[in-house]
Design a protein around this motif. Sequence first.
Motif, mmCIF file in Angstrom:
data_model
loop_
_atom_site.group_PDB
_atom_site.id
_atom_site.type_symbol
_atom_site.label_atom_id
_atom_site.label_comp_id
_atom_site.label_asym_id
_atom_site.label_seq_id
_atom_site.Cartn_x
_atom_site.Cartn_y
_atom_site.Cartn_z
ATOM 1 N N PHE A 58 12.672 -5.131 -70.404
ATOM 2 C CA PHE A 58 13.856 -4.354 -70.018
ATOM 3 C C PHE A 58 14.395 -4.236 -71.365
ATOM 4 O O PHE A 58 14.332 -4.944 -72.286
ATOM 5 C CB PHE A 58 14.714 -5.308 -69.210
ATOM 6 N N ALA A 59 15.361 -3.013 -71.191
ATOM 7 C CA ALA A 59 16.155 -2.792 -72.490
ATOM 8 C C ALA A 59 17.765 -2.524 -72.008
ATOM 9 O O ALA A 59 18.063 -2.204 -71.028
ATOM 10 C CB ALA A 59 15.854 -1.470 -72.979
ATOM 11 N N ILE A 60 18.595 -3.581 -72.619
ATOM 12 C CA ILE A 60 19.897 -3.396 -72.331
ATOM 13 C C ILE A 60 20.631 -3.835 -73.355
ATOM 14 O O ILE A 60 20.337 -4.842 -74.373
ATOM 15 C CB ILE A 60 20.378 -4.421 -70.701
ATOM 16 N N ASN A 61 21.780 -3.611 -73.724
ATOM 17 C CA ASN A 61 22.878 -3.937 -74.623
ATOM 18 C C ASN A 61 23.556 -5.325 -74.299
ATOM 19 O O ASN A 61 24.566 -5.345 -73.478
ATOM 20 C CB ASN A 61 23.866 -2.940 -75.019
ATOM 21 N N LEU B 218 18.608 -0.008 -68.898
ATOM 22 C CA LEU B 218 20.004 -0.246 -68.193
ATOM 23 C C LEU B 218 21.374 0.169 -69.197
ATOM 24 O O LEU B 218 21.172 -0.461 -70.091
ATOM 25 C CB LEU B 218 20.045 -1.341 -67.687
ATOM 26 N N TYR B 219 21.972 1.027 -68.867
ATOM 27 C CA TYR B 219 23.248 1.235 -69.508
ATOM 28 C C TYR B 219 24.147 1.259 -68.509
ATOM 29 O O TYR B 219 24.768 2.218 -67.940
ATOM 30 C CB TYR B 219 23.453 2.262 -70.420
ATOM 31 N N PRO B 220 24.603 -0.038 -67.860
ATOM 32 C CA PRO B 220 25.448 0.098 -66.477
ATOM 33 C C PRO B 220 26.898 0.259 -66.795
ATOM 34 O O PRO B 220 27.401 0.265 -67.833
ATOM 35 C CB PRO B 220 25.141 -1.372 -66.167
ATOM 36 N N LYS C 65 36.105 4.651 -68.059
ATOM 37 C CA LYS C 65 35.015 5.473 -68.235
ATOM 38 C C LYS C 65 33.988 4.967 -67.000
ATOM 39 O O LYS C 65 33.727 3.845 -67.053
ATOM 40 C CB LYS C 65 34.304 5.167 -69.737
ATOM 41 N N ALA C 66 33.439 5.861 -66.407
ATOM 42 C CA ALA C 66 32.596 5.568 -65.342
ATOM 43 C C ALA C 66 31.109 5.180 -65.746
ATOM 44 O O ALA C 66 30.508 4.385 -64.882
ATOM 45 C CB ALA C 66 32.323 7.024 -64.356
ATOM 46 N N GLY C 67 30.872 5.426 -67.106
ATOM 47 C CA GLY C 67 29.623 4.776 -67.763
ATOM 48 C C GLY C 67 29.657 5.330 -69.153
ATOM 49 O O GLY C 67 30.651 5.990 -69.587
ATOM 50 N N ARG C 68 28.651 4.888 -69.911
ATOM 51 C CA ARG C 68 28.636 5.150 -71.289
ATOM 52 C C ARG C 68 27.691 6.523 -71.609
ATOM 53 O O ARG C 68 28.136 7.158 -72.390
ATOM 54 C CB ARG C 68 27.841 4.034 -71.621
ATOM 55 N N LEU C 69 26.808 6.801 -70.738
ATOM 56 C CA LEU C 69 25.825 7.842 -70.995
ATOM 57 C C LEU C 69 26.264 9.270 -70.234
ATOM 58 O O LEU C 69 26.791 9.126 -69.231
ATOM 59 C CB LEU C 69 24.636 7.671 -70.833
ATOM 60 N N ARG C 70 26.056 10.230 -70.915
ATOM 61 C CA ARG C 70 26.449 11.522 -70.345
ATOM 62 C C ARG C 70 25.669 12.327 -69.211
ATOM 63 O O ARG C 70 24.369 12.182 -69.570
ATOM 64 C CB ARG C 70 26.650 12.781 -71.385
ATOM 65 N N LEU C 71 25.872 12.803 -68.178
ATOM 66 C CA LEU C 71 25.089 13.051 -67.075
ATOM 67 C C LEU C 71 24.418 14.287 -67.461
ATOM 68 O O LEU C 71 22.927 14.159 -67.184
ATOM 69 C CB LEU C 71 26.115 13.288 -65.862
ATOM 70 N N ARG D 253 30.382 11.070 -67.611
ATOM 71 C CA ARG D 253 29.809 10.060 -67.845
ATOM 72 C C ARG D 253 29.266 9.351 -66.584
ATOM 73 O O ARG D 253 29.876 9.179 -65.582
ATOM 74 C CB ARG D 253 30.378 9.021 -68.615
ATOM 75 N N VAL D 254 28.153 8.583 -66.657
ATOM 76 C CA VAL D 254 27.583 7.907 -65.643
ATOM 77 C C VAL D 254 27.086 6.605 -66.029
ATOM 78 O O VAL D 254 26.375 6.553 -67.063
ATOM 79 C CB VAL D 254 26.332 8.716 -64.670
ATOM 80 N N PRO D 255 26.758 5.481 -65.180
ATOM 81 C CA PRO D 255 26.016 4.538 -65.421
ATOM 82 C C PRO D 255 24.332 4.879 -65.353
ATOM 83 O O PRO D 255 24.183 5.951 -64.394
ATOM 84 C CB PRO D 255 26.181 3.491 -64.321
ATOM 85 N N VAL D 256 23.643 4.094 -65.927
ATOM 86 C CA VAL D 256 21.990 4.649 -65.806
ATOM 87 C C VAL D 256 21.330 3.420 -65.689
ATOM 88 O O VAL D 256 21.513 2.424 -66.519
ATOM 89 C CB VAL D 256 21.645 5.299 -67.176
ATOM 90 N N VAL D 257 20.358 3.465 -64.802
ATOM 91 C CA VAL D 257 19.437 2.216 -64.502
ATOM 92 C C VAL D 257 18.154 3.126 -64.301
ATOM 93 O O VAL D 257 17.978 3.910 -63.207
ATOM 94 C CB VAL D 257 19.613 1.464 -63.163
#
Length: 324
Positions: free
Chosen positions: A197-200, A253-255, A263-269, A305-309
């Motif tokens: 798994f990968a997560i910060n 995961l970048y939840p 911010k709804a999430g870190r990554l851009r949709l 932005r959105v969370p990503v799993v």
Amino acid sequence: MAYRTLSQYLALQQGNLTPALADVINTIADTCKTIDQALQSGALAGILGSAEHENVQGETQKKLDIISNDYLIDALKVHQHVGGLASEELDEFTPAQANGEYLVLFDPLDGSSNIDINMCVGTIFSILPAKNAVTQAEDFLQAGTEQVAAGYVLYGPSTMLVLTVGTGVVAFTLDPKTQEYFLTTENIQVAADTQEFAINASNQRHWEAPVQRYIEELQLGKTAGRGKDFNMRWVACMVGDIHRILCRSGIFLYPYDRKDPSKAGRLRLMYEANPMSMLIEQAGGASTTGRVRILDIQPTELHQRVPVVIGSKNEVDLVTQYHL
């Protein structure tokens, strides 16, 4: 062993891959060769370090962020089949050619914080059908299911192009001598189960309860009843983390977290989550915000932005189950 070039591969594809779309993909791939050459020169070309101003996301830009963005804009805005461009680095979209059949969105240099330490970075791209003869901003706001192609170029020990045109996922390796992309892996598949798994993890205290629960179980492994132990990996470059998943499975995961609740999430949709989700789903994996399938999201703004799993299906499904 004789390898097919990127152009030869595209010429053999059917369905959504028109000659016009193949030409757009080839142009993106060729421009990434120029970015690769700049990266290889590094400090010798004076392209390392900060550009000393921020992008639309409020992030400090690196010199090569700007250089890569300019290369892609310059190559694509004059392309006869491109109606418009949108970049993670720019506030507004860039108009291109009237009656261009496609819209191109891109993150010109993902993981640019890795540049100065000589670690992997990448370029991510998404291609959508153009809706009107003259492109408007709202034409880009299409769900990820509308993508006709998506991919990334990984600038690592070898430079690789990973691509889907809706018929599975393939990988090409750039030959540094001939400067040709050669097909080196076909029918890439992501196993449904994984031990990586990968997560910060530095954001752990800010995560919601379902993600706290899931990561704690992975850390405990066999002692939490999972039946196996897990290893954590983190590249700080989405291209690198997704490439690892496509090579040997895993979950990234970048939840959503409460570090910045606005911010709804870190990554851009549009520039990251959608193209990577298309690739992973085409390889048999899954992608979600934790609550909804990413490719089904109807965008409301260009830099949303959105969370990503994302990754191995059984693990992604478990994270989604914990959010119910």
